[in-house]
Design a protein around this motif. Structure first.
Motif, PDB file in Angstrom:
ATOM      1  N   GLY A 280       0.782  -1.227   0.000  1.00 40.89           N
ATOM      2  CA  GLY A 280       0.000   0.000   0.000  1.00 40.89           C
ATOM      3  C   GLY A 280       0.812   1.274   0.000  1.00 40.89           C
ATOM      4  O   GLY A 280       0.256   2.361   0.182  1.00 40.89           O
ATOM      5  N   THR A 281       2.145   1.179  -0.209  1.00 41.27           N
ATOM      6  CA  THR A 281       3.001   2.365  -0.197  1.00 41.27           C
ATOM      7  C   THR A 281       3.497   2.684  -1.604  1.00 41.27           C
ATOM      8  O   THR A 281       3.334   1.898  -2.537  1.00 41.27           O
ATOM      9  N   SER A 282       4.142   3.835  -1.720  1.00 40.91           N
ATOM     10  CA  SER A 282       4.742   4.236  -2.987  1.00 40.91           C
ATOM     11  C   SER A 282       6.236   3.953  -3.027  1.00 40.91           C
ATOM     12  O   SER A 282       6.907   4.304  -4.000  1.00 40.91           O
ATOM     13  N   PHE A 283       6.765   3.294  -1.973  1.00 42.52           N
ATOM     14  CA  PHE A 283       8.227   3.146  -1.911  1.00 42.52           C
ATOM     15  C   PHE A 283       8.724   1.760  -1.505  1.00 42.52           C
ATOM     16  O   PHE A 283       9.787   1.337  -1.951  1.00 42.52           O
ATOM     17  N   ILE A 284       7.990   1.008  -0.697  1.00 40.81           N
ATOM     18  CA  ILE A 284       8.471  -0.305  -0.279  1.00 40.81           C
ATOM     19  C   ILE A 284       8.505  -1.248  -1.482  1.00 40.81           C
ATOM     20  O   ILE A 284       7.523  -1.401  -2.207  1.00 40.81           O
ATOM     21  N   ASN A 285       9.656  -1.870  -1.693  1.00 41.93           N
ATOM     22  CA  ASN A 285       9.874  -2.829  -2.787  1.00 41.93           C
ATOM     23  C   ASN A 285       9.604  -2.221  -4.163  1.00 41.93           C
ATOM     24  O   ASN A 285       9.340  -2.960  -5.114  1.00 41.93           O
ATOM     25  N   ARG A 286       9.689  -0.912  -4.276  1.00 43.98           N
ATOM     26  CA  ARG A 286       9.479  -0.291  -5.582  1.00 43.98           C
ATOM     27  C   ARG A 286      10.592  -0.752  -6.529  1.00 43.98           C
ATOM     28  O   ARG A 286      11.770  -0.609  -6.244  1.00 43.98           O
ATOM     29  N   GLY A 287      10.203  -1.334  -7.634  1.00 43.91           N
ATOM     30  CA  GLY A 287      11.153  -1.851  -8.607  1.00 43.91           C
ATOM     31  C   GLY A 287      11.639  -3.257  -8.324  1.00 43.91           C
ATOM     32  O   GLY A 287      12.393  -3.821  -9.114  1.00 43.91           O
TER      33      GLY A 287
ATOM     34  N   MET B 162      -4.800  -1.460  -0.817  1.00 43.04           N
ATOM     35  CA  MET B 162      -4.943  -1.619   0.629  1.00 43.04           C
ATOM     36  C   MET B 162      -4.636  -0.293   1.309  1.00 43.04           C
ATOM     37  O   MET B 162      -3.993   0.582   0.739  1.00 43.04           O
ATOM     38  N   HIS B 163      -5.106  -0.164   2.533  1.00 41.54           N
ATOM     39  CA  HIS B 163      -4.752   0.996   3.336  1.00 41.54           C
ATOM     40  C   HIS B 163      -3.251   0.945   3.595  1.00 41.54           C
ATOM     41  O   HIS B 163      -2.711  -0.101   3.948  1.00 41.54           O
ATOM     42  N   GLU B 164      -2.571   2.053   3.437  1.00 39.88           N
ATOM     43  CA  GLU B 164      -1.116   2.094   3.523  1.00 39.88           C
ATOM     44  C   GLU B 164      -0.608   1.468   4.815  1.00 39.88           C
ATOM     45  O   GLU B 164      -1.049   1.810   5.919  1.00 39.88           O
ATOM     46  N   LEU B 165       0.322   0.504   4.640  1.00 41.65           N
ATOM     47  CA  LEU B 165       0.933  -0.219   5.766  1.00 41.65           C
ATOM     48  C   LEU B 165      -0.080  -0.935   6.656  1.00 41.65           C
ATOM     49  O   LEU B 165       0.259  -1.383   7.745  1.00 41.65           O
TER      50      LEU B 165
ATOM     51  N   ASN C 202      -6.295   6.007   0.608  1.00 43.04           N
ATOM     52  CA  ASN C 202      -4.872   5.912   0.303  1.00 43.04           C
ATOM     53  C   ASN C 202      -4.531   6.839  -0.862  1.00 43.04           C
ATOM     54  O   ASN C 202      -4.580   6.441  -2.022  1.00 43.04           O
ATOM     55  N   PRO C 203      -4.165   8.093  -0.568  1.00 46.49           N
ATOM     56  CA  PRO C 203      -3.844   9.037  -1.633  1.00 46.49           C
ATOM     57  C   PRO C 203      -2.666   8.614  -2.504  1.00 46.49           C
ATOM     58  O   PRO C 203      -2.602   8.980  -3.680  1.00 46.49           O
TER      59      PRO C 203
ATOM     60  N   PHE D 297       8.678  10.738   4.942  1.00 53.84           N
ATOM     61  CA  PHE D 297       8.371  11.788   3.979  1.00 53.84           C
ATOM     62  C   PHE D 297       7.640  11.296   2.737  1.00 53.84           C
ATOM     63  O   PHE D 297       7.231  12.092   1.906  1.00 53.84           O
ATOM     64  N   LYS D 298       7.427   9.987   2.612  1.00 54.79           N
ATOM     65  CA  LYS D 298       6.679   9.468   1.475  1.00 54.79           C
ATOM     66  C   LYS D 298       5.352   8.840   1.870  1.00 54.79           C
ATOM     67  O   LYS D 298       4.483   8.640   1.032  1.00 54.79           O
ATOM     68  N   CYS D 299       5.187   8.518   3.139  1.00 57.19           N
ATOM     69  CA  CYS D 299       3.920   7.940   3.595  1.00 57.19           C
ATOM     70  C   CYS D 299       2.828   9.011   3.615  1.00 57.19           C
ATOM     71  O   CYS D 299       3.101  10.216   3.659  1.00 57.19           O
ATOM     72  N   ASN D 300       1.574   8.554   3.603  1.00 60.10           N
ATOM     73  CA  ASN D 300       0.456   9.462   3.793  1.00 60.10           C
ATOM     74  C   ASN D 300       0.551  10.102   5.176  1.00 60.10           C
ATOM     75  O   ASN D 300       1.145   9.550   6.098  1.00 60.10           O
TER      76      ASN D 300
END
Length: 583
Positions: free
Chosen positions: A196-203, A229-232, A240-241, A435-438
């Protein structure tokens, strides 16, 4: 003399407290986060004001229970399942007449299986239609945002293999060719697992499947993508924006629930009959209730966690969500059982579906009702649905027993301390979280970082006591099931200003989680079943709870509940993509 949950007068004691806090979103939420970080003492004051320090006054002598395994088995009433008692997927072949679809508007796994067997359609034809429906669900205004990641070539490859098996009259079973979606908390080969994040395991693309996915694929199920999913997992709404807020198919202006909201919305909207969720504090049962579907939170240690992102390991378990009770049982049995690569699964007895279709006579069941607690709902339609179900269960011979469950308020706090300490610890492995989480996730991580090691240990001591109390309830008082509302509310409204920055709405969180978190804390299984609608035509869910590893009784009562509700289930108003089988 009054019962433990009530005063002698007309007033009723608050068994679990409703959190009171202002609703924050947009700029007010951003300012709140700034103040939490930079105003000395404010964070500590807010932590104290939530009541999360109240466990410190307890004087417990129990040793802490860090993992909710019922050890020793004999004390907790767990018996090894005999091989001849185990009835697997073949039970469905022998009970075709019992697999009645109580709403022809919803496609169940058996509808797909029968269509393939009779050559009415092929898995490839269905999946080609389905891919178009997934794309449509993401492009409409507003987007559904249920299945947010899909791999066209992978879906076609799986569907082609399934089509060939049916053409050769050698399907792998009733799940062969059935589309299944997966919450973005579990590894699926070829997909990122972003939680649900924009950064965990990105790529980072998963090279192998989680054990549960592997087991579904061995049954021929077609994995059609990852759900939002709701972030984290830090919320009950699905807001989840960062990845897109999911909508409730029954009303686009309401949330589907969280954190497994995308899986629930995918089922309710007709994109698939089965999806996987994960439940650390109601995250399967809450969205199942809000979206009018079935959701099973399994016993801790029943399902393998290999290949899952470990957010809150001592309270969270994965489980199936589905459009029907049969589909819930199908998916459960396909995934349950020991895994050599997950030691926490070694302890379980063999999974069984024994008694699934024993729905006409419930005289062998003792169902516990905690009346004073069940009254703590915010929507009278939920109370009415609960009372109606109790009367129907009585008419089928069930024995309704009034019970008391001690320490529920303390358990609520202990669960919050446990789950939030674990999620905060997991999240802090990633510097981007700040700084990247909602904004709401950042507030939660900041707030719950104040829980001390002592707080955590006291919570686990309380877990020891509470598991023993539940063991007495199930074994000495001979209670087979506990019946409660799934939630104290129906699906909450989406406020447009929350879509950009998120929201902090602790009162709604409290109302949604009131009846669910004790289940996660003790490691016992529970199921949410549809039970009708409120005056806004939003779904209502009821929860049944059983003792450790007794999912078979939960699946049986889910089937009973399906028959009680009958054909009263309704196709969602705003999203419907379920016309997947060519006519």
């Amino acid at each position: 003399m009054s019962s433990p949950g009530e005063q002698s007068g007309s007033e009723t004691l608050e068994i679990t407290k409703r959190l009171v806090a202002p609703y924050l979103s947009g700029w007010s939420l951003r300012i709140y986060l700034f103040l939490l970080k930079y105003v000395p003492g404010l964070l500590s004051f807010v932590f104290w004001n939530t009541g999360l320090t109240s466990l410190r006054k307890l004087k417990l002598e129990e040793c802490p229970t860090n993992l909710p395994l019922p050890i020793p088995k004999e004390y907790f009433g767990i018996k090894e399942t005999k091989v001849d008692e185990v009835k697997g997927l073949e039970i469905f072949e022998g009970n075709k007449s019992a697999q009645k679809n109580y709403s022809s508007e919803f496609l169940c796994a058996n509808d797909f299986h029968e269509a393939y067997l009779t050559k009415k359609a092929t898995p490839l034809q269905v999946c080609e239609i389905l891919i178009g429906k997934i794309e449509e669900s993401l492009l409409c205004n507003p987007p559904l945002n249920a299945i947010i990641k899909y791999e066209r070539e992978d879906i076609i490859e799986q569907a082609t293999a399934s089509t060939n098996r049916y053409a050769d009259n050698r399907p792998l079973g009733p799940l062969d060719g059935v589309p299944i979606a997966v919450k973005d908390e579990m590894d699926v080969k070829g997909y990122e697992t972003n939680v649900g994040t924009s950064f965990i395991n990105r790529g980072v693309i998963a090279k192998t499947d989680a054990t549960l996915i592997e087991r579904l694929k061995k049954q021929g199920a077609i994995i059609i993508g990852k759900t939002s999913m709701h972030e984290l997992g830090l919320g009950i709404s699905g807001n989840n924006p960062n990845v897109g807020t999911c909508r409730n198919p029954h009303n686009i202006n309401h949330y589907p629930g969280g954190s497994s909201g995308g899986s629930a919305a995918a089922i309710a909207s007709g994109l698939c009959p089965i999806a996987l969720g994960c439940d650390g504090g109601g995250s399967i049962r809450i969205p199942s209730a809000f979206c009018g579907i079935y959701g099973l939170k399994t016993t801790w240690g029943r399902f393998s966690t290999k290949g899952e992102f470990s957010l809150d390991p001592t309270v969270a378990v994965s489980g199936p969500m589905s459009v029907s009770a049969d589909d819930l049982a199908l998916a459960y049995y396909a995934m349950a059982g020991k895994d050599d690569e997950d030691p926490n699964t070694y302890y379980q007895p063999l999974p069984t579906l024994s008694g699934l279709y024993n729905t006409e006579n419930l005289s062998d069941l003792r169902i516990g009702i905690y009346k004073a607690w069940n009254k703590q709902v915010c929507n009278p339609a939920i109370t009415q649905a609960l009372n109606d179900f109790i009367e129907k269960l009585k008419s089928l011979g069930a024995n309704i027993i009034e019970i008391d469950i001690p320490d529920l308020e303390e358990v609520r706090i202990a669960h919050v301390i446990t789950i939030c300490s674990e999620i905060s610890t997991s999240g802090k492995r990633y510097k981007e979280i700040f700084f990247k989480c909602n904004y709401d996730s950042r507030c939660n991580v900041e707030l719950f970082s104040l829980a001390t090691a002592s707080d955590y240990i006291i919570a686990q001591q309380l877990r020891t006591r509470f598991m023993r109390n539940l063991s007495d309830l199930f074994n000495k008082q001979k209670i087979d099931l506990i019946l409660t509302p799934s939630t104290a509310i129906t699906a909450p409204k989406i406020y447009p200003k929350s879509l950009k920055y998120g929201e902090a709405d602790l009162e709604t969180v409290s109302d949604a989680m009131r009846f669910v978190n004790f289940v996660n804390f003790a490691g016992i299984p529970a199921v949410s079943v549809p039970a009708g609608y409120d005056d806004k035509q939003l779904p209502i869910g009821l929860q049944f709870v059983a003792k450790w590893f007794d999912e078979a009784t939960l699946l049986r009562i889910a089937k009973v509940s399906e028959e009680i509700l009958g054909n009263k289930r309704k196709r969602p108003n705003d999203f419907w993509f379920g016309d997947l089988i060519p006519k």
